[in-house]
Design a protein around this motif. Structure first.
Motif, PDB file in Angstrom:
ATOM      1  N   ILE A  71       0.811  -1.233   0.199  1.00 16.76           N
ATOM      2  CA  ILE A  71       0.174  -0.130  -0.005  1.00 16.76           C
ATOM      3  C   ILE A  71       0.922   1.338   0.033  1.00 16.76           C
ATOM      4  CG2 ILE A  71      -1.544   1.166   1.421  1.00 16.76           C
ATOM      5  CD1 ILE A  71      -2.926  -1.340   2.227  1.00 16.76           C
ATOM      6  N   GLU A  72       1.900   1.497   0.760  1.00 14.33           N
ATOM      7  CA  GLU A  72       2.879   2.403   0.828  1.00 14.33           C
ATOM      8  C   GLU A  72       3.631   2.947  -0.461  1.00 14.33           C
ATOM      9  OE1 GLU A  72       5.294   1.617   4.225  1.00 14.33           O
ATOM     10  OE2 GLU A  72       3.761   2.361   5.753  1.00 14.33           O
ATOM     11  N   ARG A  73       3.973   1.429  -1.018  1.00 15.12           N
ATOM     12  CA  ARG A  73       4.696   1.731  -2.313  1.00 15.12           C
ATOM     13  C   ARG A  73       3.727   2.239  -3.318  1.00 15.12           C
ATOM     14  NH1 ARG A  73       6.506  -2.924  -2.338  1.00 15.12           N
ATOM     15  NH2 ARG A  73       4.539  -4.320  -3.426  1.00 15.12           N
ATOM     16  N   ASP A  74       2.407   1.767  -3.426  1.00 17.42           N
ATOM     17  CA  ASP A  74       1.301   2.301  -4.205  1.00 17.42           C
ATOM     18  C   ASP A  74       0.849   3.882  -4.030  1.00 17.42           C
ATOM     19  OD1 ASP A  74       1.222   0.016  -5.961  1.00 17.42           O
ATOM     20  OD2 ASP A  74      -0.432  -0.685  -4.771  1.00 17.42           O
ATOM     21  N   GLN A  75       0.929   4.108  -2.657  1.00 15.82           N
ATOM     22  CA  GLN A  75       0.711   5.487  -2.522  1.00 15.82           C
ATOM     23  C   GLN A  75       1.821   6.504  -2.852  1.00 15.82           C
ATOM     24  OE1 GLN A  75      -0.297   4.885   1.751  1.00 15.82           O
ATOM     25  NE2 GLN A  75      -2.345   5.443   1.378  1.00 15.82           N
ATOM     26  N   ARG A  76       3.051   5.896  -2.874  1.00 16.90           N
ATOM     27  CA  ARG A  76       4.268   6.555  -3.205  1.00 16.90           C
ATOM     28  C   ARG A  76       4.197   6.909  -4.990  1.00 16.90           C
ATOM     29  NH1 ARG A  76       7.065   3.616   0.343  1.00 16.90           N
ATOM     30  NH2 ARG A  76       7.803   2.255  -1.070  1.00 16.90           N
ATOM     31  N   LEU A  77       3.631   5.797  -5.786  1.00 17.05           N
ATOM     32  CA  LEU A  77       3.530   5.917  -6.903  1.00 17.05           C
ATOM     33  C   LEU A  77       2.419   7.020  -7.405  1.00 17.05           C
ATOM     34  CD1 LEU A  77       4.130   4.841  -9.820  1.00 17.05           C
ATOM     35  CD2 LEU A  77       2.371   3.171  -9.308  1.00 17.05           C
ATOM     36  N   LEU A  78       1.386   6.947  -6.746  1.00 14.26           N
ATOM     37  CA  LEU A  78       0.070   7.999  -7.040  1.00 14.26           C
ATOM     38  C   LEU A  78       0.673   9.519  -7.508  1.00 14.26           C
ATOM     39  CD1 LEU A  78      -2.632   6.644  -5.119  1.00 14.26           C
ATOM     40  CD2 LEU A  78      -2.432   6.587  -7.640  1.00 14.26           C
ATOM     41  N   PRO A  79       1.424  10.128  -6.694  1.00  5.96           N
ATOM     42  CA  PRO A  79       1.855  11.289  -6.707  1.00  5.96           C
ATOM     43  C   PRO A  79       2.845  11.468  -8.103  1.00  5.96           C
ATOM     44  CG  PRO A  79       2.432  11.028  -4.826  1.00  5.96           C
ATOM     45  CD  PRO A  79       1.564   9.659  -5.149  1.00  5.96           C
ATOM     46  N   GLN A  80       3.528  10.503  -8.382  1.00  4.65           N
ATOM     47  CA  GLN A  80       4.485  10.138  -9.475  1.00  4.65           C
ATOM     48  C   GLN A  80       3.735  10.210 -11.118  1.00  4.65           C
ATOM     49  OE1 GLN A  80       7.403   7.212  -9.290  1.00  4.65           O
ATOM     50  NE2 GLN A  80       7.800   7.662  -7.190  1.00  4.65           N
ATOM     51  N   LEU A  81       2.458   9.532 -10.946  1.00  5.48           N
ATOM     52  CA  LEU A  81       1.518   9.427 -11.797  1.00  5.48           C
ATOM     53  C   LEU A  81       0.812  10.770 -12.135  1.00  5.48           C
ATOM     54  CD1 LEU A  81      -0.035   6.071 -11.115  1.00  5.48           C
ATOM     55  CD2 LEU A  81       1.692   6.537 -12.861  1.00  5.48           C
ATOM     56  N   GLU A  82       0.379  11.486 -11.220  1.00  5.16           N
ATOM     57  CA  GLU A  82       0.231  12.738 -11.370  1.00  5.16           C
ATOM     58  C   GLU A  82       1.109  13.675 -11.847  1.00  5.16           C
ATOM     59  OE1 GLU A  82      -3.127  14.232 -10.992  1.00  5.16           O
ATOM     60  OE2 GLU A  82      -3.946  12.032 -10.257  1.00  5.16           O
ATOM     61  N   MET A  83       2.318  13.567 -11.571  1.00  6.12           N
ATOM     62  CA  MET A  83       3.347  14.595 -11.925  1.00  6.12           C
ATOM     63  C   MET A  83       3.480  14.252 -13.473  1.00  6.12           C
ATOM     64  SD  MET A  83       6.086  15.251  -8.867  1.00  6.12           S
ATOM     65  CE  MET A  83       6.320  13.384  -8.329  1.00  6.12           C
ATOM     66  N   ALA A  84       3.519  13.106 -13.776  1.00 11.52           N
ATOM     67  CA  ALA A  84       3.925  12.788 -15.092  1.00 11.52           C
ATOM     68  C   ALA A  84       2.785  13.289 -16.035  1.00 11.52           C
ATOM     69  CB  ALA A  84       3.900  11.216 -15.372  1.00 11.52           C
ATOM     70  N   LEU A  85       1.652  13.146 -15.306  1.00 11.27           N
ATOM     71  CA  LEU A  85       0.132  13.797 -16.197  1.00 11.27           C
ATOM     72  C   LEU A  85       0.450  15.347 -16.376  1.00 11.27           C
ATOM     73  CD1 LEU A  85      -2.507  11.611 -14.745  1.00 11.27           C
ATOM     74  CD2 LEU A  85      -1.859  11.594 -17.191  1.00 11.27           C
ATOM     75  N   GLY A  86       0.982  15.937 -15.324  1.00 14.92           N
ATOM     76  CA  GLY A  86       1.183  17.470 -15.266  1.00 14.92           C
ATOM     77  C   GLY A  86       2.390  17.734 -16.427  1.00 14.92           C
ATOM     78  N   ARG A  87       3.099  16.923 -16.625  1.00 12.59           N
ATOM     79  CA  ARG A  87       4.303  17.031 -17.578  1.00 12.59           C
ATOM     80  C   ARG A  87       3.615  16.670 -18.994  1.00 12.59           C
ATOM     81  NH1 ARG A  87       7.145  14.015 -13.853  1.00 12.59           N
ATOM     82  NH2 ARG A  87       7.283  12.180 -15.196  1.00 12.59           N
ATOM     83  N   ILE A  88       2.695  15.955 -19.260  1.00 11.92           N
ATOM     84  CA  ILE A  88       2.018  15.886 -20.362  1.00 11.92           C
ATOM     85  C   ILE A  88       1.119  17.268 -20.761  1.00 11.92           C
ATOM     86  CG2 ILE A  88       0.071  14.884 -21.754  1.00 11.92           C
ATOM     87  CD1 ILE A  88       0.915  12.062 -20.581  1.00 11.92           C
ATOM     88  N   ALA A  89       0.568  17.818 -19.664  1.00 13.12           N
ATOM     89  CA  ALA A  89      -0.223  18.942 -19.811  1.00 13.12           C
ATOM     90  C   ALA A  89       0.635  20.244 -20.085  1.00 13.12           C
ATOM     91  CB  ALA A  89      -1.001  19.248 -18.649  1.00 13.12           C
ATOM     92  N   ASP A  90       1.722  20.204 -19.410  1.00 14.39           N
ATOM     93  CA  ASP A  90       2.624  21.251 -19.985  1.00 14.39           C
ATOM     94  C   ASP A  90       3.620  21.226 -20.988  1.00 14.39           C
ATOM     95  OD1 ASP A  90       4.932  20.165 -18.762  1.00 14.39           O
ATOM     96  OD2 ASP A  90       4.829  21.257 -17.012  1.00 14.39           O
ATOM     97  N   GLU A  91       3.599  19.927 -21.882  1.00 18.70           N
ATOM     98  CA  GLU A  91       4.118  19.327 -22.688  1.00 18.70           C
ATOM     99  C   GLU A  91       5.622  19.311 -22.566  1.00 18.70           C
ATOM    100  OE1 GLU A  91       3.416  22.260 -26.103  1.00 18.70           O
ATOM    101  OE2 GLU A  91       1.288  21.574 -26.238  1.00 18.70           O
TER     102      GLU A  91
END
Length: 134
Positions: A71-91
């Motif tokens: 669970i802790e490993r997956d919870q650390r992954l979630l912000p990384q996924l959000e940041m990657a989606l943010g990088r897509i948004a800002d190209e």
């Protein structure tokens, strides 16, 4: 688009709208899967009962510990996924944060949350190892 179709695209198409859409879908799917794993593991933890046999207690505690770590490993992954989606948004997705060079489709398929090309990642890991030794 499939991974094979993505990899068959020309270098000129690197981080085109079509490729960014592919990675958006991949990252969003990873987010959903990660949330589902967290929920599933929490339910399993809640369903674990403490047995009366001391030998079984250790086994249940080991399973509980493993699930909490997952669970802790997956919870650390979630912000990384959000940041990657943010990088897509800002190209900026797909481009190395250090060098500005392409990260590469193969690497992004293996690790879609990465911010660095292989060379920059190796430099960061060497720096981390050096700082831990000090």
């Amino acid at each position: 688009m499939t991974k094979e179709q993505l990899l068959a695209m020309s270098a000129d198409d690197y981080m085109s709208a079509e490729q960014l859409a592919f990675f958006t879908g991949l990252l969003q799917a990873m987010k959903v899967e990660t949330h589902e794993r967290i929920d599933k593991n929490r339910i399993i933890i809640e369903s674990l009962e403490t047995p009366s046999d001391p030998a079984d207690v250790a086994s249940v505690e080991e399973e509980r510990h493993w699930l909490v770590n997952a669970i802790e490993r997956d919870q650390r992954l979630l912000p990384q996924l959000e940041m990657a989606l943010g990088r897509i948004a800002d190209e900026s997705f797909g481009w190395c944060d250090d060098s500005g060079e392409p990260i590469g489709l193969q690497r992004l398929l293996i690790s879609p949350t990465t911010k660095y090309c292989i060379e920059a990642q190796e430099r960061h890991e060497q720096l981390d190892r050096h700082q831990r030794q000090i």
